[in-house]
Write a protein that holds these residues in place. Structure first.
Motif, PDB file in Angstrom:
ATOM      1  N   LEU A 154       0.550  -4.075  19.656  1.00  0.00           N
ATOM      2  CA  LEU A 154      -0.295  -4.094  18.469  1.00  0.00           C
ATOM      3  C   LEU A 154      -0.770  -5.503  18.159  1.00  0.00           C
ATOM      4  CD1 LEU A 154       1.730  -1.759  16.046  1.00  0.00           C
ATOM      5  CD2 LEU A 154      -0.185  -1.129  17.538  1.00  0.00           C
ATOM      6  N   GLY A 155      -1.962  -5.573  17.554  1.00  0.00           N
ATOM      7  CA  GLY A 155      -2.472  -6.834  17.046  1.00  0.00           C
ATOM      8  C   GLY A 155      -1.977  -7.052  15.626  1.00  0.00           C
ATOM      9  N   GLN A 156      -2.247  -8.225  15.084  1.00  0.00           N
ATOM     10  CA  GLN A 156      -1.788  -8.550  13.729  1.00  0.00           C
ATOM     11  C   GLN A 156      -2.317  -7.582  12.688  1.00  0.00           C
ATOM     12  OE1 GLN A 156       0.044 -11.486  12.339  1.00  0.00           O
ATOM     13  NE2 GLN A 156       0.890 -11.459  14.395  1.00  0.00           N
ATOM     14  N   GLU A 157      -3.591  -7.219  12.812  1.00  0.00           N
ATOM     15  CA  GLU A 157      -4.183  -6.331  11.809  1.00  0.00           C
ATOM     16  C   GLU A 157      -3.552  -4.945  11.843  1.00  0.00           C
ATOM     17  OE1 GLU A 157      -6.331  -6.015  15.654  1.00  0.00           O
ATOM     18  OE2 GLU A 157      -5.709  -7.698  14.373  1.00  0.00           O
ATOM     19  N   ASP A 158      -2.996  -4.559  13.014  1.00  0.00           N
ATOM     20  CA  ASP A 158      -2.405  -3.227  13.152  1.00  0.00           C
ATOM     21  C   ASP A 158      -1.037  -3.133  12.484  1.00  0.00           C
ATOM     22  OD1 ASP A 158      -4.553  -2.338  14.852  1.00  0.00           O
ATOM     23  OD2 ASP A 158      -3.645  -3.503  16.462  1.00  0.00           O
ATOM     24  N   LEU A 159      -0.389  -4.257  12.253  1.00  0.00           N
ATOM     25  CA  LEU A 159       0.959  -4.226  11.686  1.00  0.00           C
ATOM     26  C   LEU A 159       0.975  -3.615  10.287  1.00  0.00           C
ATOM     27  CD1 LEU A 159       2.321  -7.710  12.822  1.00  0.00           C
ATOM     28  CD2 LEU A 159       3.024  -5.463  13.672  1.00  0.00           C
ATOM     29  N   SER A 160      -0.131  -3.779   9.568  1.00  0.00           N
ATOM     30  CA  SER A 160      -0.204  -3.231   8.213  1.00  0.00           C
ATOM     31  C   SER A 160      -0.711  -1.794   8.193  1.00  0.00           C
ATOM     32  CB  SER A 160      -1.126  -4.106   7.346  1.00  0.00           C
ATOM     33  OG  SER A 160      -0.651  -5.425   7.287  1.00  0.00           O
ATOM     34  N   GLU A 161      -1.197  -1.323   9.334  1.00  0.00           N
ATOM     35  CA  GLU A 161      -1.827  -0.001   9.375  1.00  0.00           C
ATOM     36  C   GLU A 161      -1.016   1.023  10.170  1.00  0.00           C
ATOM     37  OE1 GLU A 161      -5.683  -0.759  10.953  1.00  0.00           O
ATOM     38  OE2 GLU A 161      -6.285  -2.087   9.301  1.00  0.00           O
ATOM     39  N   ALA A 162      -0.305   0.583  11.196  1.00  0.00           N
ATOM     40  CA  ALA A 162       0.453   1.519  12.020  1.00  0.00           C
ATOM     41  C   ALA A 162       1.716   1.985  11.290  1.00  0.00           C
ATOM     42  CB  ALA A 162       0.834   0.854  13.336  1.00  0.00           C
ATOM     43  N   ASN A 163       2.197   3.160  11.655  1.00  0.00           N
ATOM     44  CA  ASN A 163       3.457   3.663  11.114  1.00  0.00           C
ATOM     45  C   ASN A 163       4.589   3.071  11.953  1.00  0.00           C
ATOM     46  OD1 ASN A 163       5.745   5.152  10.366  1.00  0.00           O
ATOM     47  ND2 ASN A 163       4.515   6.952   9.869  1.00  0.00           N
ATOM     48  N   LEU A 164       5.046   1.919  11.558  1.00  0.00           N
ATOM     49  CA  LEU A 164       6.056   1.212  12.335  1.00  0.00           C
ATOM     50  C   LEU A 164       7.375   1.969  12.383  1.00  0.00           C
ATOM     51  CD1 LEU A 164       5.377  -2.453  11.142  1.00  0.00           C
ATOM     52  CD2 LEU A 164       4.499  -1.296  13.170  1.00  0.00           C
ATOM     53  N   PRO A 192       0.839  -1.204   0.000  1.00  0.00           N
ATOM     54  CA  PRO A 192       0.000   0.000   0.000  1.00  0.00           C
ATOM     55  C   PRO A 192       0.875   1.255   0.000  1.00  0.00           C
ATOM     56  CG  PRO A 192      -0.704  -1.564   1.698  1.00  0.00           C
ATOM     57  CD  PRO A 192       0.592  -2.062   1.159  1.00  0.00           C
ATOM     58  N   ASP A 193       0.344   2.344  -0.537  1.00  0.00           N
ATOM     59  CA  ASP A 193       1.118   3.580  -0.643  1.00  0.00           C
ATOM     60  C   ASP A 193       1.576   4.092   0.716  1.00  0.00           C
ATOM     61  OD1 ASP A 193       0.808   3.515  -3.371  1.00  0.00           O
ATOM     62  OD2 ASP A 193      -0.959   4.811  -3.373  1.00  0.00           O
ATOM     63  N   ASP A 194       0.748   3.863   1.758  1.00  0.00           N
ATOM     64  CA  ASP A 194       1.074   4.400   3.078  1.00  0.00           C
ATOM     65  C   ASP A 194       1.733   3.355   3.985  1.00  0.00           C
ATOM     66  OD1 ASP A 194      -1.121   2.791   3.319  1.00  0.00           O
ATOM     67  OD2 ASP A 194      -2.273   4.143   4.613  1.00  0.00           O
ATOM     68  N   PHE A 195       2.255   2.281   3.383  1.00  0.00           N
ATOM     69  CA  PHE A 195       2.846   1.215   4.189  1.00  0.00           C
ATOM     70  C   PHE A 195       4.216   1.655   4.702  1.00  0.00           C
ATOM     71  CE2 PHE A 195       5.325  -2.807   4.520  1.00  0.00           C
ATOM     72  CZ  PHE A 195       4.576  -3.394   5.512  1.00  0.00           C
ATOM     73  N   ASN A 196       4.444   1.511   6.003  1.00  0.00           N
ATOM     74  CA  ASN A 196       5.697   1.924   6.624  1.00  0.00           C
ATOM     75  C   ASN A 196       6.332   0.744   7.338  1.00  0.00           C
ATOM     76  OD1 ASN A 196       5.932   5.045   6.401  1.00  0.00           O
ATOM     77  ND2 ASN A 196       3.794   4.683   6.914  1.00  0.00           N
ATOM     78  N   PHE A 197       7.117  -0.024   6.620  1.00  0.00           N
ATOM     79  CA  PHE A 197       7.752  -1.206   7.194  1.00  0.00           C
ATOM     80  C   PHE A 197       8.930  -0.802   8.071  1.00  0.00           C
ATOM     81  CE2 PHE A 197      10.971  -4.535   7.126  1.00  0.00           C
ATOM     82  CZ  PHE A 197      10.222  -5.639   7.516  1.00  0.00           C
ATOM     83  N   TYR A 242       1.536 -19.300  12.106  1.00  0.00           N
ATOM     84  CA  TYR A 242       1.685 -18.421  10.948  1.00  0.00           C
ATOM     85  C   TYR A 242       1.865 -16.977  11.403  1.00  0.00           C
ATOM     86  CZ  TYR A 242       0.620 -15.976   6.600  1.00  0.00           C
ATOM     87  OH  TYR A 242       0.683 -15.143   5.495  1.00  0.00           O
ATOM     88  N   GLU A 243       1.004 -16.518  12.312  1.00  0.00           N
ATOM     89  CA  GLU A 243       1.100 -15.144  12.793  1.00  0.00           C
ATOM     90  C   GLU A 243       2.390 -14.921  13.579  1.00  0.00           C
ATOM     91  OE1 GLU A 243      -2.388 -13.820  14.820  1.00  0.00           O
ATOM     92  OE2 GLU A 243      -3.699 -14.105  13.076  1.00  0.00           O
ATOM     93  N   MET A 244       2.839 -15.945  14.273  1.00  0.00           N
ATOM     94  CA  MET A 244       4.095 -15.863  15.001  1.00  0.00           C
ATOM     95  C   MET A 244       5.257 -15.600  14.049  1.00  0.00           C
ATOM     96  SD  MET A 244       5.948 -19.010  16.954  1.00  0.00           S
ATOM     97  CE  MET A 244       6.277 -19.757  15.340  1.00  0.00           C
ATOM     98  N   VAL A 245       5.312 -16.358  12.952  1.00  0.00           N
ATOM     99  CA  VAL A 245       6.408 -16.186  11.993  1.00  0.00           C
ATOM    100  C   VAL A 245       6.243 -14.873  11.236  1.00  0.00           C
ATOM    101  CG1 VAL A 245       7.584 -17.193  10.004  1.00  0.00           C
ATOM    102  CG2 VAL A 245       6.716 -18.684  11.805  1.00  0.00           C
ATOM    103  N   ARG A 246       5.000 -14.482  10.978  1.00  0.00           N
ATOM    104  CA  ARG A 246       4.783 -13.175  10.351  1.00  0.00           C
ATOM    105  C   ARG A 246       5.317 -12.059  11.249  1.00  0.00           C
ATOM    106  NH1 ARG A 246      -0.300  -9.222  10.193  1.00  0.00           N
ATOM    107  NH2 ARG A 246       0.524  -7.766   8.663  1.00  0.00           N
ATOM    108  N   ALA A 247       5.010 -12.118  12.537  1.00  0.00           N
ATOM    109  CA  ALA A 247       5.478 -11.093  13.468  1.00  0.00           C
ATOM    110  C   ALA A 247       7.006 -11.047  13.514  1.00  0.00           C
ATOM    111  CB  ALA A 247       4.905 -11.353  14.859  1.00  0.00           C
ATOM    112  N   HIS A 248       7.640 -12.184  13.324  1.00  0.00           N
ATOM    113  CA  HIS A 248       9.106 -12.259  13.334  1.00  0.00           C
ATOM    114  C   HIS A 248       9.713 -11.382  12.243  1.00  0.00           C
ATOM    115  CE1 HIS A 248      13.102 -13.882  13.847  1.00  0.00           C
ATOM    116  NE2 HIS A 248      13.099 -14.461  12.667  1.00  0.00           N
TER     117      HIS A 248
END
Length: 511
Positions: free
Chosen positions: A382-392, A294-299, A410-416
């Motif tokens: 943060l919850g899983q859904e917030d990882l894609s929305e928050a400005n990390l 997404p345009d506003d994604f902040n990894f 799956y969510e554990m490895v994603r969070a990693h």
């Protein structure tokens, strides 16, 4: 009682694939495997010499014996050698789905072409599979060659993989897992794809494990998925655990004959190095696969350290309770206010942060990362859904600690991917504080989660944990036990804190 899983498949006289591999993989995940033999193959490490189909009367006698006494939670189907077998198996599966109190989940590994390249079924069985069996299949797990054979789509890029999965679903299959061992895109990597019946997409990737000893990988992966589904794991967890199991087995595979050796069966995967990466925007693999962000994604990855485990962790909904917990000696607290329109939201957050400084405790703010940054919080959760929305990036640059909720592997490895400050795993038990339907982890999963992540992060168990359950939870080795109501609903919250701390020490075997 152990969950029962059937394998309807061929026997591999060399012991590397077919029902022999199925039973080993199922045993590794703690389910009881039963077998219905469809063919007796004559094969060894050099190849397949003969396929001897079992006649339908013998197959039916095996099915009837099992159905009378040992009905399956999941039925895994492998080699079906001819049209008559396809029709017979489909007829029985349809009957089970209509008449059993709990209809079985069906996992189908379309063993049309072995890893060695040997063709294992009659060519004209493909139409019969699509007509009779596919509408009964909940999860189909073809490799690259089998996907191309079944769909007619040549896999030349990510979009073609998605298109092929959609076509498999159009044939009637519920979910599709396309194994990428033969795809080699990007070069030197193995990419696997899962498209669920609810159209959720999951991409996994890791560097290809270079070994000639790959016999039985397809059978084993589908059996891992079947076993995990039987134990109530969601498909995305079954998918990633199955892939980790195969990676682990390939790393340990050896030759027993003069040709290709079998994938090794070495138990439930508990080394993070064997797990694939969850591919999502921000990663190099995502860019290679053209999975746009997404345009506003902040990894961002790599967050401030908590300087040790979090110990007793209280999750409360007011600043008043933050102070009560900190004053009673709780080292870590979280302010979780569910209503974003609460008129006192900012004031509560500001007060909670000040109290953390006063008592020198760790205070995390749930969700409201902007206010946490503004008022200089110790950390955010943060919850899983917030990882894609928050400005990390903003959270990282502000020096805040980041805790992340995970509900399964799956969510554990994603969070990693984000290298957070700690990982929380739950819900361990049912809870009334939020709807956790389908996300109850239990102690069994927690016992696997802890050795996977403890060397990398402080770990937290949360969800439905009271004083009576705390000792057992702490005995898993988890670094922190989080409670939501065990303190706030206690008659004496100070005494409750003492009892919870004592239970944690006892669970760890401390004096």
């Amino acid at each position: 009682m152990s969950e029962v899983v059937w394998s309807i498949a061929g026997s591999d006289s060399g012991g590397g694939a077919g029902i022999q591999a199925d039973l080993k993989a199922m045993h590794s995940f703690g389910v009881h495997g039963c077998t219905v033999i469809t063919a007796l193959t004559a094969q060894n490490s050099l190849g397949v010499d003969a396929i001897n189909p079992v006649n339908n009367a013998v197959i039916e006698s095996q099915l009837n014996a099992l159905a009378q006494d040992m009905p399956a939670k999941v039925i895994k189907i492998g080699l079906l050698a001819n049209i008559a077998q396809v029709e017979l198996i489909a007829e029985h599966i349809a009957h089970y789905k209509k008449t059993w109190a709990v209809p079985p989940v069906v996992v189908y590994d379309p063993v049309a072409i072995a890893t060695s390249g040997d063709t294992l079924t009659e060519e004209d069985t493909v139409d019969a599979l699509k007509k009779y069996l596919f509408p009964l299949v909940d999860v189909i797990t073809p490799n690259t060659h089998e996907t191309q054979l079944l769909t007619g789509i040549y896999l030349i890029g990510p979009s073609s993989v998605v298109e092929a999965a959609e076509k498999l679903q159009a044939f009637g299959a519920g979910s599709a897992v396309i194994k990428g061992g033969h795809w080699d895109y990007p070069k030197g990597y193995c990419i696997d794809y899962c498209r669920s019946d609810s159209q959720e997409e999951h991409w996994l990737g890791n560097e290809a494990i270079v070994t000639p000893h790959t016999h039985g990988t397809g059978c084993s992966l589908s059996s891992c998925i079947a076993a995990c589904l039987a134990k109530g794991y969601p498909l995305k967890d079954a998918f990633i655990l199955g892939k980790a199991y195969i990676n682990q087995g390939l790393a340990s595979a050896v030759r027993y004959g003069e040709g290709i050796g079998p994938v090794a069966h070495t138990g439930f995967p508990e080394d993070l190095t064997h797990f694939p990466q969850v591919i999502e925007p921000g990663s190099w693999l995502a860019d290679e696969l053209e999975l746009g962000a997404p345009d506003d994604f902040n990894f961002a990855a790599g967050f401030a350290d908590t300087e040790g485990e979090l110990e007793l962790y209280a999750v409360v909904d007011t600043a008043d309770w933050i102070e009560k917990c900190l004053a009673a000696g709780v080292p870590t607290v979280q302010l979780r206010i569910k209503d974003p329109n609460d008129p006192n939201l900012e004031a509560e957050i500001k007060t909670a942060i000040m109290l953390g400084e006063k008592y020198q405790g760790r205070v995390f703010i749930n969700d409201y990362w902007q206010l946490a940054i503004e008022h200089g919080a110790y950390g955010v959760h943060l919850g899983q859904e917030d990882l894609s929305e928050a400005n990390l990036s903003a959270i990282q640059n502000a020096g805040l600690r980041l805790g992340v909720s995970t509900h399964g592997f799956y969510e554990m490895v994603r969070a990693h991917n984000y290298r957070p400050s700690y990982l929380a795993f739950g819900a361990i038990y049912p809870t009334t504080t939020k709807d956790m339907t389908g996300q109850i982890q239990g102690l069994e999963k927690l016992k696997h989660f802890v050795p996977l992540m403890k060397a990398h992060y402080p770990t937290v168990a949360i969800g439905g944990i009271d004083i009576a359950r705390t000792e057992q939870v702490a005995s898993t080795g988890v670094g922190s036990v989080a409670v939501v109501r065990a303190i706030t609903l206690a008659d004496d919250h100070q005494n409750a804190v003492l009892e919870l701390k004592a239970a944690i020490r006892k669970g760890r075997g401390e004096a």
